[in-house]
Design an enzyme around this catalytic site. Sequence first.
Site, PDB file in Angstrom:
ATOM      1  N   GLY A   1       0.828  -1.207   0.000  1.00 28.30           N
ATOM      2  CA  GLY A   1       0.000   0.000   0.000  1.00 28.30           C
ATOM      3  C   GLY A   1       0.856   1.248   0.000  1.00 28.30           C
ATOM      4  O   GLY A   1       0.463   2.293   0.526  1.00 28.30           O
ATOM      5  N   ALA A   2       2.036   1.152  -0.610  1.00 33.61           N
ATOM      6  CA  ALA A   2       3.018   2.235  -0.528  1.00 33.61           C
ATOM      7  C   ALA A   2       2.603   3.491  -1.286  1.00 33.61           C
ATOM      8  O   ALA A   2       3.161   4.555  -1.066  1.00 33.61           O
ATOM      9  CB  ALA A   2       4.366   1.739  -1.058  1.00 33.61           C
ATOM     10  N   GLY A   3       1.628   3.360  -2.178  1.00 33.40           N
ATOM     11  CA  GLY A   3       1.168   4.532  -2.908  1.00 33.40           C
ATOM     12  C   GLY A   3       0.097   5.313  -2.181  1.00 33.40           C
ATOM     13  O   GLY A   3      -0.322   6.382  -2.627  1.00 33.40           O
ATOM     14  N   GLY A   4      -0.358   4.800  -1.030  1.00 34.39           N
ATOM     15  CA  GLY A   4      -1.413   5.460  -0.272  1.00 34.39           C
ATOM     16  C   GLY A   4      -0.896   6.605   0.584  1.00 34.39           C
ATOM     17  O   GLY A   4       0.307   6.815   0.724  1.00 34.39           O
ATOM     18  N   PHE A   5      -1.803   7.338   1.175  1.00 31.31           N
ATOM     19  CA  PHE A   5      -1.495   8.502   2.009  1.00 31.31           C
ATOM     20  C   PHE A   5      -0.539   8.140   3.142  1.00 31.31           C
ATOM     21  O   PHE A   5       0.511   8.764   3.317  1.00 31.31           O
ATOM     22  CB  PHE A   5      -2.823   9.048   2.551  1.00 31.31           C
ATOM     23  CG  PHE A   5      -2.708  10.229   3.472  1.00 31.31           C
ATOM     24  CD1 PHE A   5      -1.839  11.277   3.197  1.00 31.31           C
ATOM     25  CD2 PHE A   5      -3.504  10.309   4.609  1.00 31.31           C
ATOM     26  CE1 PHE A   5      -1.748  12.381   4.046  1.00 31.31           C
ATOM     27  CE2 PHE A   5      -3.428  11.407   5.458  1.00 31.31           C
ATOM     28  CZ  PHE A   5      -2.545  12.427   5.174  1.00 31.31           C
ATOM     29  N   LEU A   6      -0.873   7.100   3.894  1.00 32.76           N
ATOM     30  CA  LEU A   6      -0.018   6.656   5.000  1.00 32.76           C
ATOM     31  C   LEU A   6       1.239   5.963   4.483  1.00 32.76           C
ATOM     32  O   LEU A   6       2.343   6.196   4.990  1.00 32.76           O
ATOM     33  CB  LEU A   6      -0.802   5.705   5.910  1.00 32.76           C
ATOM     34  CG  LEU A   6      -0.015   5.044   7.049  1.00 32.76           C
ATOM     35  CD1 LEU A   6       0.538   6.088   8.016  1.00 32.76           C
ATOM     36  CD2 LEU A   6      -0.896   4.040   7.787  1.00 32.76           C
TER      37      LEU A   6
ATOM     38  N   LYS B   1     -11.597  -5.383   8.373  1.00 30.39           N
ATOM     39  CA  LYS B   1     -10.434  -4.971   9.170  1.00 30.39           C
ATOM     40  C   LYS B   1     -10.351  -5.786  10.459  1.00 30.39           C
ATOM     41  O   LYS B   1      -9.264  -6.149  10.918  1.00 30.39           O
ATOM     42  CB  LYS B   1     -10.503  -3.474   9.481  1.00 30.39           C
ATOM     43  CG  LYS B   1     -10.385  -2.568   8.268  1.00 30.39           C
ATOM     44  CD  LYS B   1      -9.067  -2.728   7.532  1.00 30.39           C
ATOM     45  CE  LYS B   1      -7.917  -2.058   8.256  1.00 30.39           C
ATOM     46  NZ  LYS B   1      -6.663  -2.076   7.449  1.00 30.39           N
TER      47      LYS B   1
ATOM     48  N   TYR C   1     -16.252  -2.891   5.566  1.00 34.23           N
ATOM     49  CA  TYR C   1     -14.957  -2.346   5.965  1.00 34.23           C
ATOM     50  C   TYR C   1     -14.624  -2.722   7.406  1.00 34.23           C
ATOM     51  O   TYR C   1     -13.562  -3.291   7.680  1.00 34.23           O
ATOM     52  CB  TYR C   1     -14.920  -0.831   5.802  1.00 34.23           C
ATOM     53  CG  TYR C   1     -13.588  -0.251   6.231  1.00 34.23           C
ATOM     54  CD1 TYR C   1     -12.433  -0.526   5.509  1.00 34.23           C
ATOM     55  CD2 TYR C   1     -13.479   0.542   7.374  1.00 34.23           C
ATOM     56  CE1 TYR C   1     -11.202  -0.029   5.908  1.00 34.23           C
ATOM     57  CE2 TYR C   1     -12.248   1.050   7.776  1.00 34.23           C
ATOM     58  CZ  TYR C   1     -11.111   0.755   7.040  1.00 34.23           C
ATOM     59  OH  TYR C   1      -9.893   1.240   7.451  1.00 34.23           O
TER      60      TYR C   1
END
Length: 372
Positions: free
Chosen positions: A10-15, A159, A155
């Site tokens: 998920g490296a392209g996400g905000f976090l 999670k 969701y």
Amino acid sequence: MPGWSCLVTGAGGFLGRRIIRMLGQEKELQELRVYIRTFKPILKEELSKLQTKTKVTVLQGDILDAQCLRRACQGISAVIHTAAVIDVSGVIPRQTIVDVNVKGTQLLLDACVEASVPVFVYSSSISVAGPNSYKEVIRNASEEEHLESTWPDPYSYSKKMAEKAVLAANGCTLKNGGTLHTCALRLPFIYGEECQSTSFAIKATLKNNGIHKKLATFSVVSPVYVDNAAWAHILAARGLQDPKKSPSIQGQFYYISDDTPHQSYDDFFCTLSKEWGIRLSTWSLPLPLLYWLAFLLEMVSFLLRPVYSYRPPFNRHLVTLLNSVFTFSYKKAQRDLGYEPRVSWEEAKQKTSEWIGTVVKQYKETLSSKTQ
């Protein structure tokens, strides 16, 4: 941790991008491996800014591709798993959310076992704990209270199930005979520069003449600044590799927040954006009425389903999320991880507000060019 290496999903996400930025500053990190589905320009820009001698490897692949995940994990010391589908409005099909968030996490855990990766840090969410009702008041909750969401929405459910899988995998035997150590970080709403949801909210408010509609005025929440959320992941990855700290972290989950003042989502949004002319609407529906209106909209959607796909603008779950008193303490993370917010509230507010100013400016320039 001499010569460790880290894979970030998920490296392209905000976090994810902030985690990459901080990992680039880790002196002992030999390789930073980035796992993404699509190589977006914003990630390319983030990677170009890294001033590091660390080897950076970008791998494109689906989180549901077991073979690709096994290749990505080869020779890695630690995995930080942030990849997820986030949706609380019912836009994305349930099966898609469950597949990515639950099945994808399990496949990554299996890949870690196969590739003998000893450390796994999972980005979880406070949604696994609730809130279950806007009438319930949860203030400065701790991990010992064992809160759990009862909502069936995809969701929260996904999670919760993914976090359980991660914590249950702690202590698994790796292919090389070693042991897998895991932990999970439960994150609230994450804010800061480049936050997509904030950008959407700003643009929607500007379309409404700068007046922000009240939909979350009854809440009391504890948001976290993105750099502080990212820092907690670095500390968790370090801690699980430290023989002295690791025993107390293994198999644990942690609430991560910072010193951002607890307030409603509406007030928080306006605190960050008021300098740019954003103001709150002067009226709002009573919360019970808003809740039952959401119920009626859900019923309309259900009745129309055989002939027409109608998606309500909000549902009961979203109303509850946006209007509950639901805050958490980060004392356990302080104790076990050595976590302290790296960025103060005043600095976080200033940086976020300045970025909001650029969003407002760009919006007005775009609007002006269209009218000319």
